[in-house]
Design a protein around this motif. Structure first.
Motif, PDB file in Angstrom:
ATOM      1  N   ASP A 327       0.848  -1.193   0.000  1.00  0.00           N
ATOM      2  CA  ASP A 327       0.000   0.000   0.000  1.00  0.00           C
ATOM      3  C   ASP A 327       0.884   1.244   0.000  1.00  0.00           C
ATOM      4  N   ILE A 328       0.713   2.115  -1.006  1.00  0.00           N
ATOM      5  CA  ILE A 328       1.484   3.358  -1.100  1.00  0.00           C
ATOM      6  C   ILE A 328       0.526   4.517  -1.350  1.00  0.00           C
ATOM      7  N   GLY A 329       0.766   5.628  -0.661  1.00  0.00           N
ATOM      8  CA  GLY A 329      -0.052   6.814  -0.858  1.00  0.00           C
ATOM      9  C   GLY A 329       0.796   8.066  -1.020  1.00  0.00           C
ATOM     10  N   PHE A 330       0.485   8.875  -2.040  1.00  0.00           N
ATOM     11  CA  PHE A 330       1.092  10.201  -2.223  1.00  0.00           C
ATOM     12  C   PHE A 330       0.003  11.220  -1.911  1.00  0.00           C
ATOM     13  N   CYS A 331       0.191  11.991  -0.858  1.00  0.00           N
ATOM     14  CA  CYS A 331      -0.876  12.867  -0.368  1.00  0.00           C
ATOM     15  C   CYS A 331      -0.530  14.341  -0.574  1.00  0.00           C
ATOM     16  N   THR A 356      -2.620   5.116  -4.003  1.00  0.00           N
ATOM     17  CA  THR A 356      -3.506   6.257  -3.738  1.00  0.00           C
ATOM     18  C   THR A 356      -2.781   7.560  -4.078  1.00  0.00           C
ATOM     19  N   ILE A 357      -3.440   8.398  -4.849  1.00  0.00           N
ATOM     20  CA  ILE A 357      -2.928   9.733  -5.179  1.00  0.00           C
ATOM     21  C   ILE A 357      -3.936  10.753  -4.662  1.00  0.00           C
ATOM     22  N   ILE A 396      -7.909  11.009  -5.194  1.00  0.00           N
ATOM     23  CA  ILE A 396      -8.726  11.985  -4.483  1.00  0.00           C
ATOM     24  C   ILE A 396      -8.302  13.366  -4.966  1.00  0.00           C
ATOM     25  N   GLY A 397      -9.267  14.145  -5.445  1.00  0.00           N
ATOM     26  CA  GLY A 397      -8.944  15.426  -6.063  1.00  0.00           C
ATOM     27  C   GLY A 397      -8.850  15.307  -7.571  1.00  0.00           C
ATOM     28  N   PHE A 398      -9.656  14.390  -8.129  1.00  0.00           N
ATOM     29  CA  PHE A 398      -9.670  14.198  -9.582  1.00  0.00           C
ATOM     30  C   PHE A 398     -10.260  15.421 -10.278  1.00  0.00           C
ATOM     31  N   TRP A 424     -12.310  10.444  -6.855  1.00  0.00           N
ATOM     32  CA  TRP A 424     -13.085  11.398  -6.052  1.00  0.00           C
ATOM     33  C   TRP A 424     -12.809  12.797  -6.582  1.00  0.00           C
ATOM     34  N   SER A 425     -13.863  13.537  -6.815  1.00  0.00           N
ATOM     35  CA  SER A 425     -13.684  14.898  -7.332  1.00  0.00           C
ATOM     36  C   SER A 425     -13.143  15.815  -6.247  1.00  0.00           C
ATOM     37  N   SER A 426     -12.678  16.986  -6.676  1.00  0.00           N
ATOM     38  CA  SER A 426     -12.109  17.944  -5.735  1.00  0.00           C
ATOM     39  C   SER A 426     -13.149  18.377  -4.720  1.00  0.00           C
ATOM     40  N   LYS A 427     -12.739  18.435  -3.480  1.00  0.00           N
ATOM     41  CA  LYS A 427     -13.610  18.888  -2.399  1.00  0.00           C
ATOM     42  C   LYS A 427     -12.906  20.010  -1.667  1.00  0.00           C
TER      43      LYS A 427
END
Length: 481
Positions: A327-331, A356-357, A396-398, A424-427
């Motif tokens: 599991d890798i995430g770039f936040c 996850t990006i 997240i932030g597509f 997930w669209s930008s919030k």
């Protein structure tokens, strides 16, 4: 535990008529404050808070205008009454046992306060029934902004003295949290060596050593979790921490890299999070990690919407380290930055299953003069590379723009076993909404737009991956298609 004999009568409610064991079970599900209040309003319940197996006292719950620590230590003395010397060697079966004890308190200049806490804790744990002992130590004020360097150093010396005066308490310590203390070059290793049962250590806004890198060499320690949050030191070197499984390093001020990993064979989860400063330069992960971290399964990197503080490198330099990562995430990647560079880790992690990006666009965030310069990161993935184990990709932030859709298509092309994509669209936050009233959302999740996005992602592709596009309606409900 024997229950007290009950008087029957119409004035007794049914709950109070229950035996002590059941009443303690009820109180154990309440906060300590609520449990004590129940004892105050009912004579039948009055003795029960003193028999609870879980005691949790937090200085923030004491809102008296003056002498807050006096109130806190008074509560400690009442809830953890010390036994007379004649009873301390007694092994009575019916004596009270505290299974979990959590105390969060101020360091003060009043010696009686710390003495009361130290003696009460030692008396409690010496009974041999305590499974978890947590101490949280914070400076006298709620904010450390007014503390001078001398004040921090004095607090650090005071705490280390406290740990030496009450060694029995610290040998039973399982969780320790320290805030705004200055510790000497060898204090942390000495403290960890003296705490035989310490599993979790969290340090926030602490200065760790002054003249050299902080070396943590505790081969006999059982420490499993280390958190360094906004700490100041030249660098942290984990020489030998054999039981460590979780590491968080957040908001470092040192030159990069902030960490060097030595013998940490059990390390599973690493979180690195920082807002890069102008004096810092991107570093290679291979300069930070070592082959002794080969069992790591989760890696999360948070860039705080500012400069990308790692630089891509040849995947072969990382394969031995990342061979078991799942599991890798770039936040919080700033939205102007290209994304293709993130695939160098995909090439280095053959067992990766989840990527996850998270991209973040915040109009309310102002870049300070001390922030590192945002620069685009360029890296081209190997032409013939195929990843066989990646199953799920999250973004997240597509946003519906060429740079993003081309990146997702690249992931689809290279990940031969990809099964699902969730976008997930930008919030934006409330502050951003207040600034950008004319642009409430960069991507409106209507059906037509979703259909267009899916068509762009799948056009000319033979991939059978399932794509879900998610958003939230005005009521916070998740919409997917």
């Amino acid at each position: 535990m024997e229950s007290r004999p009950l008087k029957t009568g119409q004035d007794r409610d049914r709950i109070s008529a229950l035996p002590d064991d059941l009443l303690l079970g009820i109180l154990g599900r309440l906060s300590l404050h609520e449990a004590v209040r129940a004892g105050v309003v009912s004579t039948r319940w009055r003795h029960l808070p003193h028999q609870l197996s879980r005691v949790d006292l937090d200085i923030d719950d004491f809102q008296t205008p003056v002498e807050t620590m006096d109130s806190f230590t008074g509560a400690v003395r009442k809830l953890l009454p010390m036994r007379p010397p004649a009873e301390r060697k007694c092994d009575c079966e019916n004596r009270r046992s505290v299974k979990t004890l959590r105390l969060r308190f101020h360091l003060t200049s009043a010696p009686d306060d710390l003495s009361s806490i130290g003696r009460a804790v030692e008396d409690t744990v010496s009974r041999g029934q305590t499974d978890r002992l947590e101490l949280g130590v914070i400076p006298p004020s709620s904010s450390d902004s007014g503390l001078t360097a001398a004040g921090r150093a004095e607090l650090g010396q005071q705490f280390m003295s406290f740990s030496r005066v009450y060694p029995v308490a610290f040998r039973w310590l399982t969780d320790l949290s320290l805030t705004s203390l200055d510790l000497g070059d060898s204090d942390l290793s000495s403290l960890m060596g003296a705490c035989d049962r310490l599993r979790h250590l969290s340090l926030t806004s602490c200065r760790l050593g002054r003249h050299s890198a902080l070396e943590i060499d505790v081969p006999n320690s059982v420490i499993q979790s280390l958190d360094f949050i906004s700490c100041r030191c030249m660098r942290i070197e984990l020489v030998s921490v054999p039981k460590l499984t979780h590491l968080l390093c957040q908001s470092w001020n040192s030159e990069d890299p902030p960490l060097r990993f030595g013998y940490v064979p059990e390390l599973r989860r690493v979180i690195l999070s920082s807002h890069a400063g102008v004096w810092q330069t991107p570093f290679a992960l291979s300069d930070c990690l070592s082959t002794n971290v080969s069992n790591m399964s989760q890696l999360f990197l948070n860039f705080s919407c500012q400069m990308i503080w790692i630089k891509p490198e040849h995947p072969k330099l990382l394969t031995a380290i990342f061979r078991n990562i799942k599991d890798i995430g770039f936040c919080h990647i700033f939205p102007e930055c290209d994304l293709n560079w993130t695939l160098f880790i995909l090439e280095a992690a053959p067992a990766l299953q989840t990527l996850t990006i998270k991209r973040t666009r915040h109009s309310c965030v102002k870049t300070s003069e001390r922030s590192g310069k945002k620069a685009n990161v360029v890296w081209e993935p190997s032409k013939d590379f195929k990843h066989l184990n990646l199953k799920v990709f999250y973004m997240i932030g597509f946003e519906d723009e060429d740079k993003v859709t081309n990146y997702i298509r690249l992931v689809m092309e290279r990940a031969a076993g990809l099964q699902g994509i969730m976008l997930w669209s930008s919030k934006t936050c409330e502050a951003c909404d207040a600034i950008d009233l004319e642009y409430p959302s960069r991507y409106e999740a209507d059906k037509a737009c979703r259909r267009r996005v899916k068509e762009r992602l799948t056009h000319g592709s033979s991939s059978s991956v399932k794509i879900l596009i998610c958003d939230q309606d005005a009521h916070g409900l998740i919409i997917t298609s």
